[in-house]
Scaffold this active site. Structure first.
Site, PDB file in Angstrom:
ATOM      1  N   HIS A 156       0.843  -1.200   0.000  1.00 16.62           N
ATOM      2  CA  HIS A 156       0.000   0.000   0.000  1.00 16.62           C
ATOM      3  C   HIS A 156       0.879   1.251   0.000  1.00 16.62           C
ATOM      4  O   HIS A 156       0.519   2.276  -0.589  1.00 16.62           O
ATOM      5  CB  HIS A 156      -0.893   0.035   1.246  1.00 16.62           C
ATOM      6  CG  HIS A 156      -2.106  -0.827   1.165  1.00 16.62           C
ATOM      7  ND1 HIS A 156      -3.169  -0.567   0.320  1.00 16.62           N
ATOM      8  CD2 HIS A 156      -2.444  -1.953   1.851  1.00 16.62           C
ATOM      9  CE1 HIS A 156      -4.101  -1.492   0.482  1.00 16.62           C
ATOM     10  NE2 HIS A 156      -3.685  -2.344   1.397  1.00 16.62           N
ATOM     11  N   ASP A 214      -7.260  -2.632  -1.347  1.00 18.68           N
ATOM     12  CA  ASP A 214      -8.258  -3.353  -0.555  1.00 18.68           C
ATOM     13  C   ASP A 214      -9.611  -3.066  -1.174  1.00 18.68           C
ATOM     14  O   ASP A 214      -9.983  -1.891  -1.327  1.00 18.68           O
ATOM     15  CB  ASP A 214      -8.263  -2.872   0.899  1.00 18.68           C
ATOM     16  CG  ASP A 214      -6.974  -3.221   1.635  1.00 18.68           C
ATOM     17  OD1 ASP A 214      -6.275  -4.158   1.211  1.00 18.68           O
ATOM     18  OD2 ASP A 214      -6.679  -2.542   2.636  1.00 18.68           O
ATOM     19  N   GLU A 251      -6.163 -12.151   4.025  1.00 19.79           N
ATOM     20  CA  GLU A 251      -7.174 -11.089   3.866  1.00 19.79           C
ATOM     21  C   GLU A 251      -7.843 -11.220   2.502  1.00 19.79           C
ATOM     22  O   GLU A 251      -7.225 -10.925   1.475  1.00 19.79           O
ATOM     23  CB  GLU A 251      -6.518  -9.700   3.994  1.00 19.79           C
ATOM     24  CG  GLU A 251      -5.844  -9.462   5.332  1.00 19.79           C
ATOM     25  CD  GLU A 251      -5.079  -8.140   5.377  1.00 19.79           C
ATOM     26  OE1 GLU A 251      -5.055  -7.421   4.359  1.00 19.79           O
ATOM     27  OE2 GLU A 251      -4.497  -7.833   6.433  1.00 19.79           O
ATOM     28  N   HIS A 274      -7.530  -8.063   0.133  1.00 15.55           N
ATOM     29  CA  HIS A 274      -6.242  -7.431  -0.192  1.00 15.55           C
ATOM     30  C   HIS A 274      -5.597  -8.082  -1.409  1.00 15.55           C
ATOM     31  O   HIS A 274      -5.448  -9.306  -1.472  1.00 15.55           O
ATOM     32  CB  HIS A 274      -5.298  -7.536   1.011  1.00 15.55           C
ATOM     33  CG  HIS A 274      -3.955  -6.915   0.778  1.00 15.55           C
ATOM     34  ND1 HIS A 274      -3.592  -5.708   1.358  1.00 15.55           N
ATOM     35  CD2 HIS A 274      -2.892  -7.309   0.037  1.00 15.55           C
ATOM     36  CE1 HIS A 274      -2.357  -5.403   0.981  1.00 15.55           C
ATOM     37  NE2 HIS A 274      -1.914  -6.365   0.173  1.00 15.55           N
TER      38      HIS A 274
END
Length: 231
Positions: free
Chosen positions: A140, A147, A211, A214
């Protein structure tokens, strides 16, 4: 008389100050953080595809930190390569399901915000869900991760089994069959996750095991070698 003049002058100054402070940013005007993102080479994803929905979760307090972290960021930025790939994923989704859209909850993230997130988890069992800034942060922080989820034409998100920043086994993608079998997530939630992964992989993104929301566009090693972190 001099005292009266001074009092009136002070009152006028305070009034002007309050008026200035209350003046909102012009609609459509870019914030300090957004301008900084652009100076560092990031692009607003809506310049690639304005049909992608954006609802930045760290611009609200209903995230795992319980705080508003993006005080002046409402646009989703990515590195141009990742932004182009995200537009490709949206196009593929529209081919498969014209009624659905990608909905971005976080994209490029300044390292200063990464530090605030790390500070929340560094002494807890959840530490491995957040990249440590001291070790270069995560993708990120290079504008190379996003996301996101799926939503319908109204913008309502589809069932994915957990909320988007849930830190626990139910968010892991490598045990979804067991999660369905045990009733932790529904079969429909699994199908929705699979569709999201399908269109993101088609565009060159790779999912993160822990996740479901993600996706990385490049490896961390490649990012550290060829790209700069966002400050």
């Amino acid at each position: 008389m001099r005292h009266l003049f001074t009092t009136l002058l002070l009152a006028a100054s305070l009034s002007a100050l309050c008026l200035t402070a209350a003046t909102p940013r012009k609609q459509g005007a870019k914030s300090k953080t957004e301008l900084s993102m652009e100076r560092q080479g990031m692009v607003d994803i809506h310049t690639k595809d304005n049909t992608i929905r954006v609802s930045l979760m760290y611009a609200r307090a209903d995230n795992f930190t319980g705080q508003v972290l993006y005080t002046d960021l409402s646009r989703a930025y990515l590195h141009p390569k990742a932004a182009a790939a995200l537009a490709k994923a949206q196009k593929r989704l529209k081919q498969l399901r014209p009624d659905l859209s990608l909905k971005v909850y976080d994209a490029a993230r300044p390292m200063s915000i990464q530090q605030k997130m790390w500070d929340k988890v560094k002494n807890t069992k959840k530490y491995f869900y957040v990249s440590n800034p001291a070790r270069g942060g995560g993708l990120h922080n290079y504008g190379m991760a996003v996301d996101l989820t799926l939503c319908d034409a109204k913008g309502d998100t589809l069932d994915m089994g957990t909320k988007i920043d849930y830190m626990g086994a139910a968010a892991h993608i490598d045990r979804e069959a067991a999660l369905v079998k045990s009733g932790r997530i529904s079969r429909q939630a699994q199908k929705n996750r699979e569709l999201l992964r399908q269109v993101m992989r088609y565009a060159g993104f790779r999912p993160l095991r822990t996740e479901w929301w993600h996706f990385n566009f490049i490896s961390r090693a490649t990012a550290k070698k060829y790209y700069k972190v966002i400050r």
